[in-house]
Design a protein around this motif. Structure first.
Motif, mmCIF file in Angstrom:
data_model
loop_
_atom_site.group_PDB
_atom_site.id
_atom_site.type_symbol
_atom_site.label_atom_id
_atom_site.label_comp_id
_atom_site.label_asym_id
_atom_site.label_seq_id
_atom_site.Cartn_x
_atom_site.Cartn_y
_atom_site.Cartn_z
ATOM 1 N N LEU A 38 0.837 -1.204 0.000
ATOM 2 C CA LEU A 38 0.000 0.000 0.000
ATOM 3 C C LEU A 38 0.867 1.247 0.000
ATOM 4 O O LEU A 38 2.038 1.208 0.383
ATOM 5 N N PHE A 73 -8.750 1.509 0.434
ATOM 6 C CA PHE A 73 -7.377 1.063 0.662
ATOM 7 C C PHE A 73 -6.953 0.031 -0.380
ATOM 8 O O PHE A 73 -5.869 0.111 -0.948
ATOM 9 N N LEU A 74 -7.785 -0.964 -0.610
ATOM 10 C CA LEU A 74 -7.548 -1.972 -1.629
ATOM 11 C C LEU A 74 -8.816 -2.102 -2.472
ATOM 12 O O LEU A 74 -9.857 -2.507 -1.946
ATOM 13 N N ALA A 134 -3.465 0.807 -3.295
ATOM 14 C CA ALA A 134 -2.594 -0.368 -3.328
ATOM 15 C C ALA A 134 -1.690 -0.340 -4.559
ATOM 16 O O ALA A 134 -1.936 0.399 -5.519
#
Length: 417
Positions: A148, A179-180, A184
């Motif tokens: 990340l 975040f993902l 990432a």
């Protein structure tokens, strides 16, 4: 005969429909007063202290926001938070592009609104291909290597602003998705999206969905972060329907329930003609517009015709899936190529050939004929003419045409009664 307004870019095209049909749209919920909804959510966060207190305790603060492929009302939320943000001693913004390109100047203005110039020097654009900007966190239970953006781990105190709606293989957008794949690395996104080939990777699916499980595992690896989450749920016309603030997991779960109220729509029966639209801004390219096909196929009869309507303003987008489609003669060729080695974008090709195995795929788009044909889409330009040809094609098979029309196909999950 009935005239239906079909979105195309930021305008509408009239479609005359004189066959039995049903129009499937997100539930006609009313948008509330944005300022009141935001204020109420911020005053009553779930599982956390107020944002004012959170910001005051944060020596460094990173704000993660969506890029312009999502209609998230980021600028409105930021305007409400401005009194807390304007004097913060160490404030940064990170645009969660995932594997998308960087936003244009117009798109930056769309994201930040009138506050763009105030915040411009603090804005960082995530670039998944810059490995030097990533930090390794560990592996998910599915074996995905989690890299990340290092700004996340360096800052520790994170404000996430997202929007929640059904997603064709992640189950839902929003929450952990910031975040993902949001921030990432390309490798991590590629490994995560490979799981989209699973039958369990579907709209509304979270439990048992390997794509969603990867996203949850990413958050477990970030359990030392302090995250304040703001999750919005919009109406089909991008008005604000609901907002939940506070703990990331709790705010996401509550927003999912609100999203189901909007985007899950009952459908009486499947159609042998399905017209599904990728509305602005989800019509940015063919890569993004494919989501409208995925939702539309849920309402499509075997051997029917599905018509994708999308301007595709920026062209193709990531062309990996297109390269695979144009070099494969059959659906079996596509799946064999994927089995030999997955690349990010191959899941798009797989999903499209799965539709093409039992239906005709047509498209009304600004894309050139050659591009559409490479994507296994029969190219058309005039919406009315295309729809009428579909009717004639169904009648030529000796069947009575029945159409299911999704004017907000990217956002609507048809549920067959």
């Amino acid at each position: 005969m009935i005239i239906i307004k079909i979105p195309y870019g930021q305008e509408y095209v009239d479609l005359d429909v004189n066959i039995p049909h049903e129009i499937i749209v997100p539930t006609n919920v009313k948008a509330g007063n944005q300022s009141e909804i935001i204020s109420q959510a911020l005053e009553t966060p779930v599982g956390m202290e107020s944002f004012g207190s959170f910001a005051l305790k944060s020596e460094k603060l990173l704000v993660i926001v969506n890029d312009a492929t999502r209609p998230t009302p980021t600028s409105t939320v930021l305007k409400e938070l401005y009194p807390y943000l304007k004097h913060h001693p160490d404030l940064k913004f990170l645009i969660a592009t995932g594997a998308h390109r960087a936003p244009t100047e117009d798109e930056l203005r769309y994201i930040f609104g009138e506050l763009l110039d105030d915040f411009r020097s603090m804005i960082h654009v995530h670039d998944a291909r810059k490995d030097e900007e990533m930090v390794y966190l560990g592996k998910s239970s599915n074996g995905t290597e989690m890299y990340l953006n290092r700004l996340v781990t360096e800052t520790k105190n994170i404000l996430v602003i997202g929007s929640v709606e059904p997603h064709y293989f992640a189950g839902y957008t929003g929450g952990r998705k910031s975040f993902l794949p949001g921030v990432a690395s390309y490798k991590t996104i590629e490994m995560n999206h490979m799981h989209a080939l699973s039958d369990k990777a579907a709209p509304l699916s979270l439990k048992g969905n390997p794509v969603a499980e990867d996203m949850e595992d990413a958050m477990k690896l970030l359990n030392d972060l302090h995250i304040f989450s703001i999750q919005t749920v919009l109406t089909a016309n991008h008005g604000l329907y609901a907002m939940v603030a506070g703990d990331l997991r709790l705010s996401f779960e509550l927003a999912v329930k609100k999203a189901n109220e909007v985007f899950c729509a009952p459908c009486r029966r499947k159609g042998n003609i399905v017209l599904t639209v990728a509305p602005y801004p989800m019509d940015i390219d063919l890569y993004q517009s494919q989501k409208a096909l995925e939702n539309g196929k849920l309402a499509l009869e075997k051997d029917g015709i599905i018509i994708l309507v999308s301007k595709c303003r920026d062209g193709i987008g990531d062309d990996t899936f297109l390269k695979l489609l144009c070099c494969a003669q059959t659906s079996e060729d596509v799946m064999q190529k994927i089995a030999e080695g997955y690349k990010l974008g191959y899941h798009k090709a797989a999903k499209m050939v799965q539709i093409g195995m039992h239906a005709q795929m047509w498209a009304v788009s600004d894309l050139d004929i050659d591009t559409l044909e490479m994507a296994k889409l029969k190219p058309h330009t005039d919406l009315q003419e295309t729809f009428d040809k579909a009717i004639a094609a169904i009648r030529a098979k000796g069947k009575e045409p029945y159409a299911v029309i999704l004017p907000q196909g990217s956002l609507t999950v048809p549920l067959i009664k």
